[in-house]
Design a protein around this motif. Sequence first.
Motif, PDB file in Angstrom:
ATOM      1  N   GLU A 180      42.405  20.929  37.862  1.00  0.00           N
ATOM      2  CA  GLU A 180      42.462  21.548  36.525  1.00  0.00           C
ATOM      3  C   GLU A 180      42.282  23.065  36.565  1.00  0.00           C
ATOM      4  O   GLU A 180      42.439  23.751  35.561  1.00  0.00           O
ATOM      5  CB  GLU A 180      41.423  20.914  35.578  1.00  0.00           C
ATOM      6  CG  GLU A 180      39.968  21.158  35.938  1.00  0.00           C
ATOM      7  CD  GLU A 180      39.360  20.081  36.835  1.00  0.00           C
ATOM      8  OE1 GLU A 180      38.172  19.767  36.627  1.00  0.00           O
ATOM      9  OE2 GLU A 180      40.045  19.591  37.750  1.00  0.00           O
ATOM     10  N   TYR A 181      41.936  23.598  37.763  1.00  0.00           N
ATOM     11  CA  TYR A 181      41.718  25.047  37.874  1.00  0.00           C
ATOM     12  C   TYR A 181      42.938  25.746  38.474  1.00  0.00           C
ATOM     13  O   TYR A 181      43.578  25.210  39.380  1.00  0.00           O
ATOM     14  CB  TYR A 181      40.469  25.330  38.729  1.00  0.00           C
ATOM     15  CG  TYR A 181      39.245  24.670  38.163  1.00  0.00           C
ATOM     16  CD1 TYR A 181      38.635  25.176  37.018  1.00  0.00           C
ATOM     17  CD2 TYR A 181      38.729  23.501  38.730  1.00  0.00           C
ATOM     18  CE1 TYR A 181      37.527  24.547  36.464  1.00  0.00           C
ATOM     19  CE2 TYR A 181      37.625  22.871  38.181  1.00  0.00           C
ATOM     20  CZ  TYR A 181      37.026  23.393  37.040  1.00  0.00           C
ATOM     21  OH  TYR A 181      35.943  22.769  36.488  1.00  0.00           O
ATOM     22  N   ASP A 182      43.219  26.948  37.971  1.00  0.00           N
ATOM     23  CA  ASP A 182      44.347  27.727  38.505  1.00  0.00           C
ATOM     24  C   ASP A 182      44.019  28.293  39.882  1.00  0.00           C
ATOM     25  O   ASP A 182      44.890  28.438  40.727  1.00  0.00           O
ATOM     26  CB  ASP A 182      44.687  28.889  37.550  1.00  0.00           C
ATOM     27  CG  ASP A 182      45.136  28.371  36.196  1.00  0.00           C
ATOM     28  OD1 ASP A 182      46.284  27.908  36.095  1.00  0.00           O
ATOM     29  OD2 ASP A 182      44.318  28.393  35.254  1.00  0.00           O
ATOM     30  N   TYR A 183      42.732  28.651  40.075  1.00  0.00           N
ATOM     31  CA  TYR A 183      42.290  29.220  41.356  1.00  0.00           C
ATOM     32  C   TYR A 183      40.973  28.563  41.757  1.00  0.00           C
ATOM     33  O   TYR A 183      40.081  28.393  40.924  1.00  0.00           O
ATOM     34  CB  TYR A 183      42.043  30.731  41.239  1.00  0.00           C
ATOM     35  CG  TYR A 183      43.232  31.554  40.830  1.00  0.00           C
ATOM     36  CD1 TYR A 183      44.206  31.935  41.763  1.00  0.00           C
ATOM     37  CD2 TYR A 183      43.376  31.984  39.510  1.00  0.00           C
ATOM     38  CE1 TYR A 183      45.300  32.708  41.378  1.00  0.00           C
ATOM     39  CE2 TYR A 183      44.455  32.754  39.122  1.00  0.00           C
ATOM     40  CZ  TYR A 183      45.420  33.114  40.060  1.00  0.00           C
ATOM     41  OH  TYR A 183      46.500  33.881  39.680  1.00  0.00           O
ATOM     42  N   CYS A 184      40.836  28.207  43.034  1.00  0.00           N
ATOM     43  CA  CYS A 184      39.548  27.764  43.582  1.00  0.00           C
ATOM     44  C   CYS A 184      39.067  28.851  44.533  1.00  0.00           C
ATOM     45  O   CYS A 184      39.690  29.101  45.572  1.00  0.00           O
ATOM     46  CB  CYS A 184      39.702  26.445  44.322  1.00  0.00           C
ATOM     47  SG  CYS A 184      39.965  25.047  43.225  1.00  0.00           S
ATOM     48  N   LEU A 185      37.979  29.510  44.160  1.00  0.00           N
ATOM     49  CA  LEU A 185      37.463  30.656  44.910  1.00  0.00           C
ATOM     50  C   LEU A 185      36.140  30.276  45.556  1.00  0.00           C
ATOM     51  O   LEU A 185      35.245  29.751  44.892  1.00  0.00           O
ATOM     52  CB  LEU A 185      37.259  31.838  43.953  1.00  0.00           C
ATOM     53  CG  LEU A 185      36.637  33.114  44.521  1.00  0.00           C
ATOM     54  CD1 LEU A 185      37.611  33.839  45.444  1.00  0.00           C
ATOM     55  CD2 LEU A 185      36.213  34.049  43.386  1.00  0.00           C
ATOM     56  N   ASN A 186      36.016  30.542  46.853  1.00  0.00           N
ATOM     57  CA  ASN A 186      34.753  30.337  47.549  1.00  0.00           C
ATOM     58  C   ASN A 186      34.176  31.694  47.936  1.00  0.00           C
ATOM     59  O   ASN A 186      34.854  32.510  48.558  1.00  0.00           O
ATOM     60  CB  ASN A 186      34.959  29.478  48.803  1.00  0.00           C
ATOM     61  CG  ASN A 186      33.641  29.226  49.505  1.00  0.00           C
ATOM     62  OD1 ASN A 186      32.746  28.615  48.946  1.00  0.00           O
ATOM     63  ND2 ASN A 186      33.507  29.728  50.715  1.00  0.00           N
ATOM     64  N   LEU A 187      32.929  31.937  47.545  1.00  0.00           N
ATOM     65  CA  LEU A 187      32.264  33.203  47.874  1.00  0.00           C
ATOM     66  C   LEU A 187      31.184  32.930  48.906  1.00  0.00           C
ATOM     67  O   LEU A 187      30.045  32.624  48.578  1.00  0.00           O
ATOM     68  CB  LEU A 187      31.647  33.826  46.610  1.00  0.00           C
ATOM     69  CG  LEU A 187      32.611  34.197  45.486  1.00  0.00           C
ATOM     70  CD1 LEU A 187      31.848  34.618  44.236  1.00  0.00           C
ATOM     71  CD2 LEU A 187      33.550  35.316  45.922  1.00  0.00           C
ATOM     72  N   GLY A 188      31.556  32.996  50.172  1.00  0.00           N
ATOM     73  CA  GLY A 188      30.599  32.778  51.259  1.00  0.00           C
ATOM     74  C   GLY A 188      30.473  34.058  52.071  1.00  0.00           C
ATOM     75  O   GLY A 188      30.378  35.154  51.522  1.00  0.00           O
ATOM     76  N   GLY A 189      30.488  33.910  53.397  1.00  0.00           N
ATOM     77  CA  GLY A 189      30.501  35.102  54.256  1.00  0.00           C
ATOM     78  C   GLY A 189      31.703  35.966  53.908  1.00  0.00           C
ATOM     79  O   GLY A 189      31.659  37.199  53.945  1.00  0.00           O
ATOM     80  N   PHE A 190      32.799  35.287  53.571  1.00  0.00           N
ATOM     81  CA  PHE A 190      34.030  35.944  53.107  1.00  0.00           C
ATOM     82  C   PHE A 190      34.461  35.238  51.822  1.00  0.00           C
ATOM     83  O   PHE A 190      34.039  34.114  51.565  1.00  0.00           O
ATOM     84  CB  PHE A 190      35.140  35.825  54.170  1.00  0.00           C
ATOM     85  CG  PHE A 190      34.772  36.472  55.471  1.00  0.00           C
ATOM     86  CD1 PHE A 190      35.049  37.806  55.703  1.00  0.00           C
ATOM     87  CD2 PHE A 190      34.098  35.756  56.460  1.00  0.00           C
ATOM     88  CE1 PHE A 190      34.682  38.425  56.902  1.00  0.00           C
ATOM     89  CE2 PHE A 190      33.716  36.358  57.654  1.00  0.00           C
ATOM     90  CZ  PHE A 190      34.014  37.701  57.875  1.00  0.00           C
ATOM     91  N   SER A 191      35.289  35.902  51.027  1.00  0.00           N
ATOM     92  CA  SER A 191      35.862  35.207  49.870  1.00  0.00           C
ATOM     93  C   SER A 191      37.187  34.614  50.310  1.00  0.00           C
ATOM     94  O   SER A 191      37.972  35.269  50.997  1.00  0.00           O
ATOM     95  CB  SER A 191      36.073  36.170  48.701  1.00  0.00           C
ATOM     96  OG  SER A 191      36.873  37.270  49.081  1.00  0.00           O
ATOM     97  N   ASN A 192      37.412  33.348  49.950  1.00  0.00           N
ATOM     98  CA  ASN A 192      38.726  32.766  50.187  1.00  0.00           C
ATOM     99  C   ASN A 192      39.163  32.016  48.947  1.00  0.00           C
ATOM    100  O   ASN A 192      38.350  31.600  48.124  1.00  0.00           O
ATOM    101  CB  ASN A 192      38.752  31.885  51.440  1.00  0.00           C
ATOM    102  CG  ASN A 192      37.622  30.892  51.460  1.00  0.00           C
ATOM    103  OD1 ASN A 192      37.557  30.017  50.620  1.00  0.00           O
ATOM    104  ND2 ASN A 192      36.713  31.030  52.421  1.00  0.00           N
TER     105      ASN A 192
END
Length: 336
Positions: A137-149
């Motif tokens: 249901e999301y347009d973007y899945c963003l992970n904010l860890g050591g790096f953003s992906n």
Amino acid sequence: VDLAYIKFNNSGRWTFEIYQSETISYSEEWINKLKNAIHFRKSELEELNVTYTKLLASIISEFISKHQLTQIDAVCSHGHTILHQPQNGFTLQIGNLPLIQDLLNQTIVCDFRVQDVQLGGQGAPLVPIGDELLFSEYDYCLNLGGFSNVSFNENGNRIAFDISPVNTVLNSYANELGFPYDDAGNFAKSGNINQDLLQQLNDLEFYALPYPKSLGMEFVNAKIFPLMNSYSIDVKDKLCTFVEHIAIQIANICSKPNAKLFITGGGAYNRFLIERLRNYLPTTELVIPDDKTIQFKEALIFGFLGVLRLRNDINVLASVTGASYDHSSGKIYLKK
């Protein structure tokens, strides 16, 4: 080691529930072993693989008895990456030996990356299939860890790549202030943006490269730290400037108007970074889930990869890894 006990349902679309979850820290001795294993000889690696498989089995076994888990279809385990050289057709995750099945007496699904590398892929990232099927249901899945992906759909294909460094840089400057990390981004918030530094960060060549692309500590050590340390400014100003840089780079990618952006990873707790993202993405709905999903999304998705493998459904996307075709990856050791 992140552990989660999860139930998956598929009635037309996939849903999940995380019932139990826990993070178990390694001993100092194991941290040193795993850090140095990249330099081990073949025989030492083989021995480490056996002892690590035993360690992993004991951690999983303890989790099962502690939470009195009786209904287990499978244990889906990633193992620990020691060597990753997809350009040479090689990747090694220890802890995936058949021995793990003997020790746990459960059906095991593991070793998810090897097949993709054999098919000419990078063996990574593997999370986007979970984004596609669990968080559609999301347009973007963003992970904010050591790096953003990020991962998203483009012309019917799932696309995924690294955007910028995040906590690899922020934690390093928080360490200079005597803290493990910048809690809620409060130090950064109290600093000022250095416009010249911000411009130079945004002008780094990586950001103009087409995807697929990925980042490692090599980039941070070679490009980010030398540039930031060439400025004699307060550490809080460095933090503030770098948060602004992260927000700008993410906004450049997640630029679709009126989008829904799903955010997980430790950076989801950095309130100042989220505030700056809202500034650059005024029409985007930023969705930050519950703590379990933020902290255990990777465990959740590797569990899901295992479920897909048991069904022989596609669990690795060629559009993301560069393999010759979509495939169902992972070794299965059936419960005896």
